[in-house]
Design an enzyme around this catalytic site. Structure first.
Site, PDB file in Angstrom:
ATOM      1  N   SER A 410       0.830  -1.204   0.000  1.00 59.97           N
ATOM      2  CA  SER A 410       0.000   0.000   0.000  1.00 59.97           C
ATOM      3  C   SER A 410       0.861   1.249   0.000  1.00 59.97           C
ATOM      4  CB  SER A 410      -0.910   0.003   1.233  1.00 59.97           C
ATOM      5  OG  SER A 410      -0.130  -0.058   2.393  1.00 59.97           O
ATOM      6  N   HIS A 431      -2.749  -2.955  -5.580  1.00 63.09           N
ATOM      7  CA  HIS A 431      -3.116  -2.594  -4.206  1.00 63.09           C
ATOM      8  C   HIS A 431      -4.617  -2.795  -4.009  1.00 63.09           C
ATOM      9  CE1 HIS A 431      -3.595   0.862  -1.068  1.00 63.09           C
ATOM     10  NE2 HIS A 431      -3.652  -0.329  -0.502  1.00 63.09           N
TER      11      HIS A 431
END
Ligand SMILES: CCC/C=C/C(=O)SCCNC(=O)CCNC(=O)[C@H](O)C(C)(C)COP(=O)([O-])OP(=O)([O-])OC[C@H]1O[C@@H](n2cnc3c(N)ncnc32)[C@H](O)[C@@H]1OP(=O)([O-])[O-]
Length: 719
Positions: A410, A431
């Site tokens: 992330s 992500h």
């Protein structure tokens, strides 16, 4: 346009506006003229209406809704002759008959469709209602209860169900036009009177049904006005004669079509499609690059994220190997997958058969070597750069040369991870957002060497696993979390300055966010943020303590750390910013202990508290994040503002009826946005996030609408 031909006494009318035959002014005029011709032609005994290409029609041309008034004839004018014709009229439906498309079909006396066709009234999703008789005619065909379900949800109904409901009269398997012609010929001579929907009565479902539905809709579609208008229009079909019901429907449609919500929801519809058209700095793009096939996949890490990602893959029919280093963790991950599948069956989101099919394509392993033959691997281990590099170096040796290696980081640098391999062109970030099986956003991150083919593959994969993929470039925390940072930081500053966490959350929820910032933090776990903050600071050579108030001259607030140190980790420990009674429970109640902790903290640092309005809460949190969004655009991390809006809508639940933060800024007028940001910068000089974006400054001078920002950015590479 609509084409007309007479095939042996059958008038065949083709709606001609591919790819979806949207009912533009030309199509409506063409349809009206063609129906008149068929009506006047003595040789014509029956009429078939079909769509050119794959679809019947996706309804009114949404682009015509914006600003200028729709030109006459309306869909209702165009179709009146179908309704009144004594010659049978048949809608021959392939692909989709949606919105106005279905309304055209409901003006016909008969409807036949292919096995894969879909019908529906999705207007509610673009902020309007079926305004060409849909709310008056559907109840006359399938009753009030089913009409409420279809019209307030906007869901697409597949052929089989449409047949059961009585929307379709027949499902046909051969060429739809030929079938339409044969069907029409077969009903010549049968009186059409009973088939004309306007002549039918709507059964009286009673007003209680509507009272109950109003409560249900208010809860399920919180903040949205269109579903409530839909209910009013359907109720009119029950209470008023047909013509008066049609007038009421039109009145409600016109109120909605000029609303801010409709504008925002229609913007969102197109933004999603604009965002899907990606481009790399090299110029390679979604038109020029082709994806590699992904027949099999691997997921590394069977924690909450890894298990959720594996679930997305297997429920999309992709055989997947789930790898963990430890058998115990692996079993726990499989239990999570099985539990989620059972939950989906219980909620009727899938059948038991579909769940069994999904689990049958999941393999598990404690050995990375078992990934040697898969087409794509998604690594979802703990956010630790050294660990990720180690895994990628191993995968590079184990996997076949064509395998694409994805990381579910992330925040970490994709290029640094790619450097651990000899296939930097095949390394990319994917992500996912927690919970991965539910949240729609897939933020795909390209590195400096990621190839267009790799990007095309992960973008196509995202669509296949029912996500909304958005492409972004590499930067610290990428787009979603980078913008979240100033938003969350301002929330903490507001609490220091006098707003309670509960007031902050209330303001955000009243705005339309599904959850306030503090409730979200409790859900994710306060300890996660705590660790991430400590590690990020360590990487910059900084030691954070709960006494830290400034880092390199910049204001910080570590109140969340104080809570963690008191054992308040969020939902998992039964208390965080809120009290949950016991660990794992979801019902949040404000906690006086938290308010005392905040008081104590403010006393310790001599922070003066004041009353803060909900307007200030929203402005500070949203404008800080919007300013960051403009910096992201300015740096070319995304190529268009629509990408940012789609990220916020599908990653954080920004309400579609507000169109995303960049659209919101556009609606506020950029000169106002810029002025407020400059004021905040002056008032809060120790927060770097208030430094105004140069792009915002430029755009605020131009008054360009959001649809034109990208061309200005592209024509001014040096801003
Ligand atoms: C006035 C009286 C009351 C009536 C109200 C209504 O009917 S309201 C309408 C109610 N109807 C709806 O809300 C249905 C909206 N449409 C859909 O849900 C989907 O398009 C789909 C399921 C029909 C096809 O999905 P798919 O993934 O196969 O394809 P795709 O989605 O990529 O679309 C291809 C291209 O067509 C474009 N375009 C599509 N529809 C419209 C339109 N109505 N208009 C204009 N344009 C439209 C779309 O932007 C795209 O253009 P691009 O980007 O290539 O330049």
């Amino acid at each position: 346009m609509a084409n007309y031909r007479n095939k042996g006494g059958v008038a065949v009318i083709e709606l001609n506006n591919p790819p979806v035959n949207a009912l533009s002014f030309e199509v409506r005029s063409g349809l009206m003229n063609a129906l008149k011709r068929a009506h006047d032609d003595k040789d014509v005994k029956c009429i078939v209406i079909h769509g050119k290409g794959k679809n019947f029609s996706a309804g009114a041309d949404i682009k015509e809704f914006g600003g200028t008034k729709q030109q006459k004839p309306w869909i209702t004018d165009a179709c009146r002759l179908a309704d009144e014709s004594s010659k049978p009229v048949v809608a021959a439906i392939a692909g989709t008959a949606l919105g106005g498309g279905l309304e055209v079909a409901l003006f016909c006396h008969y409807r036949i469709g292919t096995p894969s066709c879909r019908v529906g009234f999705p207007e509610v999703q673009i902020g309007v209602l079926p305004g060409a008789g849909g709310t008056q005619r559907l109840p006359r065909l399938i009753g009030v209860k089913h009409s409420i379900d279809m019209i307030t949800s906007g869901r697409h109904v597949m052929a089989e169900e449409a047949l059961k409901l009585g929307i379709l009269d027949k499902i046909v398997t051969d060429d739809i036009i030929e079938e339409g012609i044969q069907f029409a010929k077969s009903v010549v001579g049968i009186d059409v009177g009973g088939r004309i929907l306007r002549n039918r009565k709507v059964e009286d479902a009673g007003s209680k049904v509507f009272d109950d539905e109003i409560s249900r809709v208010k809860k399920k579609y919180k903040g949205y006005i269109a579903p409530l208008f839909c209910l009013k229009a359907i109720q009119a079909s029950m209470q008023l004669p047909y013509d008066a019901g049609m007038e009421q429907e039109l009145k409600l449609f016109q109120q909605l079509v000029s609303s801010g919500q409709a504008k925002a929801q229609q913007y969102t519809f197109f933004a999603e499609r604009i965002s899907a058209r990606w481009q790399l700095p090299s110029g390679a793009n979604s038109q020029t690059a082709s994806p590699l096939p992904v027949k099999t996949a691997g997921v590394i890490g069977a924690g909450t994220m890894g298990a959720g990602i594996a679930l997305c893959l297997i429920t999309s029919g992709i055989p997947t190997v789930l790898v963990e280093q430890d058998q115990k963790f692996l079993e726990k991950g499989v239990k999570t997958v099985e539990g989620d599948l059972r939950g989906s069956v219980a909620l009727k989101k899938m059948t038991a058969e579909q769940a069994n099919k999904a689990i049958s394509v999941l393999k598990t392993s404690v050995n990375l070597e078992d990934l040697h033959d898969v087409d794509l691997v998604i690594e979802a281990v703990y956010e630790n750069l050294a660990l990720k590099k180690e895994i990628f170096a191993k995968l590079d040796k184990i996997c076949k040369s064509k395998t694409i290696l994805c990381t579910n980081t992330s925040s970490l640098d994709i290029d640094t991870i790619a450097e651990a391999t000899k296939r930097r062109d095949k390394v990319v970030g994917t992500h996912f957002f927690a919970p991965a099986y539910i949240m729609k956003l897939q933020e795909n991150v390209y590195g400096k060497d990621t190839s267009a083919e790799t990007v095309a593959t992960v973008m196509a994969l995202g669509k296949r696993i029912r996500k909304v993929p958005v492409l972004v470039g590499t930067c610290d925390s990428f787009v979603a979390n980078r913008m979240l940072h100033p938003y969350a930081t301002e929330a903490l500053f507001l609490v220091e300055e006098g707003a309670s966490p509960y007031e902050v959350d209330q303001a955000l929820e009243d705005f339309g966010m599904p959850m306030g910032m503090f409730r979200v933090s409790d859900l994710s776990g306060l300890d996660i943020g705590y660790k991430v903050r400590k590690e990020a600071a360590k990487r910059r050579g900084i030691e954070l303590t709960s006494d830290t108030r400034f880092v390199n001259g910049e204001r910080v607030c570590l109140l969340a750390n104080v809570l963690v140190e008191k054992g308040r980790l969020g939902i998992k420990s039964g208390k965080g910013w809120y009290n949950y009674g016991s660990p794992g429970k979801r019902e949040a109640t404000p906690d006086p202990e938290v308010l005392d902790t905040i008081e104590e903290y403010c006393r310790k640092y001599d922070i003066k508290k004041r009353k803060i309005s909900s307007q200030e809460i929203l402005e500070r949190m949203q404008l800080a994040m919007i300013n960051e969004g403009f910096k992201i655009l300015e740096e070319g991390i995304v190529s268009k503002p629509e990408d940012i809006d789609i990220i916020w809508i599908y990653g954080f639940g920004w309400p579609k009826y507000m169109g995303g933060p960049m659209f919101y800024a556009n609606e506020m007028k950029l000169k106002n946005v810029y002025r407020k940001i400059r004021d905040f910068h002056q008032n809060y000089p120790f927060s770097i996030h208030w430094t105004p974006s140069k792009l915002l400054a430029r755009l605020s001078e131009t008054d360009l609408p959001i649809s034109k920002w990208t061309s200005l950015i592209n024509s001014n590479s040096k801003l």
